[in-house]
Scaffold this motif. Sequence first.
Motif, PDB file in Angstrom:
ATOM      1  N   ALA A 317       1.349   5.843 -19.259  1.00 43.09           N
ATOM      2  CA  ALA A 317       2.348   6.587 -18.688  1.00 43.09           C
ATOM      3  C   ALA A 317       2.857   5.612 -17.287  1.00 43.09           C
ATOM      4  O   ALA A 317       3.997   5.015 -17.015  1.00 43.09           O
ATOM      5  CB  ALA A 317       1.546   7.565 -17.958  1.00 43.09           C
ATOM      6  N   LEU A 320       4.992   2.428 -18.173  1.00 42.96           N
ATOM      7  CA  LEU A 320       6.371   2.909 -18.506  1.00 42.96           C
ATOM      8  C   LEU A 320       7.176   3.389 -17.667  1.00 42.96           C
ATOM      9  O   LEU A 320       8.439   2.963 -17.627  1.00 42.96           O
ATOM     10  CB  LEU A 320       6.492   3.868 -19.679  1.00 42.96           C
ATOM     11  CG  LEU A 320       5.737   4.004 -21.117  1.00 42.96           C
ATOM     12  CD1 LEU A 320       5.093   5.139 -21.582  1.00 42.96           C
ATOM     13  CD2 LEU A 320       6.802   2.865 -22.041  1.00 42.96           C
ATOM     14  N   LYS A 469       8.099   1.979 -25.130  1.00 38.80           N
ATOM     15  CA  LYS A 469       8.809   2.354 -24.180  1.00 38.80           C
ATOM     16  C   LYS A 469       9.027   3.638 -24.251  1.00 38.80           C
ATOM     17  O   LYS A 469       7.861   3.856 -25.343  1.00 38.80           O
ATOM     18  CB  LYS A 469      10.290   1.589 -24.691  1.00 38.80           C
ATOM     19  CG  LYS A 469      10.566   1.321 -26.163  1.00 38.80           C
ATOM     20  CD  LYS A 469      12.276   0.738 -26.097  1.00 38.80           C
ATOM     21  CE  LYS A 469      12.096   1.272 -28.013  1.00 38.80           C
ATOM     22  NZ  LYS A 469      14.488   0.154 -28.253  1.00 38.80           N
ATOM     23  N   LEU A 470      10.166   4.167 -23.726  1.00 38.38           N
ATOM     24  CA  LEU A 470      10.256   5.747 -23.825  1.00 38.38           C
ATOM     25  C   LEU A 470      10.727   5.888 -24.565  1.00 38.38           C
ATOM     26  O   LEU A 470      12.218   5.213 -24.962  1.00 38.38           O
ATOM     27  CB  LEU A 470       9.987   6.158 -22.394  1.00 38.38           C
ATOM     28  CG  LEU A 470       9.585   6.799 -21.926  1.00 38.38           C
ATOM     29  CD1 LEU A 470      10.043   7.242 -19.949  1.00 38.38           C
ATOM     30  CD2 LEU A 470       8.279   7.380 -21.793  1.00 38.38           C
ATOM     31  N   VAL A 474      14.605  10.614 -23.008  1.00 42.32           N
ATOM     32  CA  VAL A 474      13.686  10.927 -22.163  1.00 42.32           C
ATOM     33  C   VAL A 474      14.265   9.724 -20.787  1.00 42.32           C
ATOM     34  O   VAL A 474      13.724   8.470 -20.824  1.00 42.32           O
ATOM     35  CB  VAL A 474      12.357  10.356 -22.837  1.00 42.32           C
ATOM     36  CG1 VAL A 474      11.459  10.803 -21.745  1.00 42.32           C
ATOM     37  CG2 VAL A 474      11.912  11.410 -23.686  1.00 42.32           C
ATOM     38  N   LEU A 477       9.648  10.161 -17.084  1.00 41.97           N
ATOM     39  CA  LEU A 477       8.542  10.677 -17.205  1.00 41.97           C
ATOM     40  C   LEU A 477       7.697  11.914 -16.545  1.00 41.97           C
ATOM     41  O   LEU A 477       7.884  12.085 -15.266  1.00 41.97           O
ATOM     42  CB  LEU A 477       7.657   9.553 -17.754  1.00 41.97           C
ATOM     43  CG  LEU A 477       5.733  10.008 -18.852  1.00 41.97           C
ATOM     44  CD1 LEU A 477       6.799   9.847 -19.737  1.00 41.97           C
ATOM     45  CD2 LEU A 477       5.743   8.031 -18.534  1.00 41.97           C
ATOM     46  N   LEU A 493       1.311  12.420 -23.500  1.00 39.18           N
ATOM     47  CA  LEU A 493       2.248  10.855 -23.406  1.00 39.18           C
ATOM     48  C   LEU A 493       2.636  10.970 -24.888  1.00 39.18           C
ATOM     49  O   LEU A 493       2.206  10.835 -26.179  1.00 39.18           O
ATOM     50  CB  LEU A 493       1.704  10.344 -22.870  1.00 39.18           C
ATOM     51  CG  LEU A 493       2.226   8.738 -22.632  1.00 39.18           C
ATOM     52  CD1 LEU A 493       3.580   8.696 -22.106  1.00 39.18           C
ATOM     53  CD2 LEU A 493       1.069   7.277 -22.191  1.00 39.18           C
ATOM     54  N   ALA A 495       5.397   8.037 -26.712  1.00 38.43           N
ATOM     55  CA  ALA A 495       5.937   6.184 -26.532  1.00 38.43           C
ATOM     56  C   ALA A 495       6.493   5.671 -27.908  1.00 38.43           C
ATOM     57  O   ALA A 495       5.246   6.003 -28.962  1.00 38.43           O
ATOM     58  CB  ALA A 495       5.146   5.842 -25.394  1.00 38.43           C
TER      59      ALA A 495
END
Length: 508
Positions: A317, A320, A469-470, A474, A477, A493, A495
């Motif tokens: 997280a 990211l 990647k998200l 989004v 985060l 999380l 992703a």
Amino acid sequence: MNKILFREIAIAAFLFFVVRLFVNTLSSRKRPRKLPPGPKGWPIIGALPLLGSMPHVALAKMAKKYGPVMYLKMGTCNMVVASTPNAARAFLKTLDINFSNRPPNAGATHLAYNAQDMVFADYGPRWKLLRKLSNLHMLGGKALEDWARVREFEVGHMLQAMCEVSKRGEPVVVPEMLTYAMANMIGQVILSRRVFVMKGSESNEFKDMVVELMTSAGFFNIGDFIPSIAWMDLQGIEGGMKKLHKKFDVLITKMIKQHAATARERKGKPDFLDVVMANSELSEGERLTVINIKALLLNLFTAGTDTSSSIIEWALAEMLMNPKIFKRAHEEMDRVIGRNRRLQESDIPKLPYLQAICKESMRKHPSTPLNLPRVSTKPCEVNGYYIPKGTRLSVNIWAIGRDPDVWENPLDFTPERFLDERYSKIDPRGNDFELIPFGAGRRICAGTRMGIVLVEYILGSLLHSFEWKLPSGVGELNMDEAFGLALQKAVPLSALCSPRLSPSAYAS
């Protein structure tokens, strides 16, 4: 003459008695010994309402006002909180033996088979045997080497599953994948089999059960601090624990029965449970009971999956949020490993930046924000303050990792700090009190070695194997925490991942 002598002796004795009584009275009236500073709290319930829903954060704020060693009256109980490396060292190293036991609490009673496990057991022969068997045959250095192939197989299985999800263009729910893989690793070592053959409702339910256990066991339960009203279960915590315990007991009983039914298949190749069963002698004919063994399995399956997975999830997280860290990690891995094969555990010593990422995640997001409570067996003194017998100890590991007197810009996620000379020698194994994600002293987490290996190997494999990647849409985060024994992300999380190695690298 004799009468006069006798009268003088009697008068002298009487005067001595009066003087002694006067001195004793004065002594009993002298001011009580100085306790550490801390908030006054409320009548009867003490400081309990001050902790709120995020006790580690509330206690860290209080420590800024009251100091590194802080005293709180919690109901009818005394509690002391250590919030700096030096304060933690005083309790967990200098006074380690005095704080080697756990206080009674609802989690130990209702979840851990009435403290018949390794985590909550009193420091003594049974605890030492459980710890010794766990180290020798599962958690120690030699044992970890012996089951390296199991880790390699399960990580490969997880990477293939993630590839399938990526082909469908769907996001990976990271904590579910991690729990599934780790539970199967532990299952193979303990029971000689994968405990979840297929990812699905059964494994998702297990993940939910583990999170519920870690959350409920971390609550500050009013009944623990005011025992006279524990029967009322005002927060409903104990009722939830009892229901959860029944679920875990059914699952573990089923595992043990299935294990016993396949004993012939393992002839000459004993697994961890076989070894525990065969070496369950304590002393003078006393043996570990089936309850002790069930409680130990509960420890290994829950703590072994949730603590490491939470550190890995937080690390991903954070990265990211800062793709430059991904870029630098990929550059290091491509230089050392290349893209034609998967990361191997033997590569990790050659990947200092990966190790720095792991340490930084353990610093900012320790798996256990507050150490499991300990209790003093006799009075002692710390920093000139008196600590009474029976005082509960809580070490705020979360606060230590964010101490601005120790860490430069502590709220930033900066792995590079562990490459600098100032921090490069700091290690998370319990000797450097600036970084104690697994605790320290004789009650340090038994799975410290395993936790470090799993975090470095699994996180390294996820970084090396995929671009992350998200999902679209989004923007930012959610980095909120959910308090418990293990520090979870409030929002799990999810992703998108895409393979970055040669297709052959993902084959079994």
